[in-house]
Motif scaffolding. Structure first.
Motif: not given
Length: 524
Positions: A1-6, A363-370
């Motif tokens: 997921m995007p948050n897994r990468r820098a 967008h931040n909510q979507l990242l949290d969901e993913l």
């Protein structure tokens, strides 16, 4: 997921199109790379999809009750959303089932481009030494294009017949011996044996299995490095199935076709082949289902436009030229119709023509969901008196069709070690976590004893959990995360006796009992 990468790195890629990324291998070369090529990332809004729209799509997935394992959405060449349902994760290979067929068709396209074959070549020309006597008119008329378009003329799918060939009999010989009851090209009939024959032709004309042939021509240019492809006893890759690779590589494959075969400025596969492979070559329905809009060359046509590589239980690389998008999905969907319908009905309408205003909150909510995507193991009781009574003792198994000899259950802290013993083979030890997954050091060999089901005949990392249903019943839940499937073993202790009840994940999802008999044993 995007948050897994820098995220800083990702942001730096947003301004880069695929054509401006660091140089990759050119067509036909055999170079290696220091690290995998990573598709550029972007916010959904920058590529014309709202984060709320993708959240709506994610909710539709949840409501469908289909078991997704991974998802990657590409728009205008950028990954705008990606997720893996824990314990599945980005680095692991995914079992593709019939999505493999599209790679086999691509190998044929590359061989055509190199002048090695033509789609109009008769199939019998490649196997002169194993032809039946006599050769029927329909068999003589069978061409490569008929294998590609699933219009062989057989009365039924031939793959199980090929797999049942007598020891030492080439599968190609078995295929050629089958009656071609209809004129080739006259009607559609899905036939995995046809895809195997395409793979066999690749090996005949190149001297290489399809997997090896694709390495320099497809995998290296796209930097697809973590793959396996099962083969039969002849060393011919299965063609129809048995290919595995990570989700991002499935997405790269779709993006390559979306870009008409061009990758980083190089023509990896010819645009003519992309056009042929994605064209409708045969009617296969009445435009009333996702499988009824026509068939190309080892690709299905989509009801919403475009086409897809499609595997059992919901493995997809969907190519959507009208939307300039690719959707990669891996799953264990029992209703693949529902899985696809969510894409057609919910996701595609969210794809707009131009960029949308930024929406950091959505967008931040979507990242949290993913980030939160997961499948929890069953939450059961933590212990039983049997932990002390039977822990570490050997249960000798009664004669069983799996040739399993004995099992040992060992308990330590919040772990259960299950040890399976077989004659002449190393012990198999799977460590399960108490109501949580453990993956480290858990490996299922390709085929052995309890794990002998045809659909899970791969090696795989195992995510394993355990708990007590009651004081006499231990439940082991295992997901083979480099395959589509998993199993549950319900272990019932009665004094010195043991009964193991297996349940395949497909049966669990369908609410059906397992076809396998219980396994029994006792402490000697």
């Amino acid at each position: 997921m995007p948050n897994r990468r820098a995220f800083i790195r990702d942001a730096g890629l947003l301004s880069l199109g695929l054509g401006f990324l660091p140089s990759l291998a050119s067509y036909g070369s055999d170079l290696s790379f220091n690290k995998p090529f990573v598709l550029p990332r972007s916010t959904p809004e920058m590529q014309g999809i709202s984060s709320e729209g993708i959240s709506k799509f994610m909710q539709a997935i949840k409501d469908s009750r289909q078991e997704f394992h991974s998802l990657m959405i590409l728009r205008h060449g950028h990954v705008v959303a990606e997720g893996w349902w824990d314990p599945h994760s980005s680095e692991h290979r995914q079992q593709l089932y019939s999505l493999s067929k599209s790679f086999t068709g691509t190998a044929i396209g590359l061989a055509v481009g190199e002048g090695l074959i033509s789609v109009d070549d008769p199939v019998i020309n490649f196997f002169p030494d194993i032809l039946p006597d006599p050769v029927s008119d329909n068999l003589a008329a069978l061409k490569i294009r008929h294998l590609l378009s699933m219009t062989v003329g057989h009365g039924k799918d031939s793959i199980l017949i090929l797999e049942a060939s007598a020891p030492g009999v080439p599968w190609e010989k078995t295929f050629l011996s089958l009656p071609v009851v209809f004129e080739p090209g006259s009607q559609f009939m899905y036939n995995s044996g046809a895809s195997f024959m395409l793979s066999a032709i690749i090996k005949k004309v190149t001297g290489q299995p399809a997997h090896q042939y694709l390495k320099a021509r497809l995998y290296n240019p796209l930097n697809i490095t973590n793959t396996t492809w099962g083969a039969n006893w002849e060393g011919i890759n299965m063609g129809a199935s048995h290919l595995r690779m990570p989700t991002e590589d499935i997405a790269k494959f779709g993006q390559l076709y979306l870009q008409n075969g061009v990758w980083n400025g190089n023509q990896v596969i010819s645009s003519d082949w992309v056009a042929q492979a994605s064209a409708k070559h045969i009617d296969n329905g009445k435009n009333d289902s996702s499988w009824g809009y026509g068939y190309g060359y080892q690709f299905w046509l989509n009801p919403s436009g475009g086409y897809r590589a499609d595997g059992a239980f919901g493995q997809y690389s969907m190519i959507l030229p009208r939307q300039d998008a690719v959707v990669a999905i891996t799953s264990e969907s029992i209703s693949t119709k529902d899985t696809m319908q969510i894409v057609w009905d919910v996701l595609i309408p969210e794809m707009k023509d131009g960029a949308l205003p930024a929406n950091d909150t959505a967008h931040n909510q979507l990242l949290d969901e993913l980030k939160a995507l997961k499948y929890d193991p069953p939450q059961l009781a933590a212990t039983s008196p049997l932990v002390q009574n039977n822990g570490g003792k050997t249960f000798v198994l009664d004669k069983n069709p799996f040739n399993a000899k004995s099992v040992i259950f060992s308990f330590k802290d919040d772990k259960c070690l299950f040890t399976l013993k077989e004659d002449g083979k190393p012990d198999i030890v799977i460590t399960s976590g108490l109501n949580h997954w453990i993956r480290k050091d858990n490996l299922k060999p390709s085929a052995h004893s309890l794990f002998s089901l045809r659909r899970i005949d791969f090696d795989s990392i195992v995510a394993a959990a355990f708990g007590w249903q009651n004081e006499n019943t231990l439940v082991l839940t295992w997901r083979y995360i480099e395959t589509v499937h998993g199993e549950t073993f319900t272990c019932v202790f009665d004094g010195n006796k043991l009964t193991i009840k297996p349940l395949f994940s497909v049966n669990r999802l369908q609410g059906k009992p397992d076809e396998r008999a219980d396994i029994t044993g006792s402490i000697i």
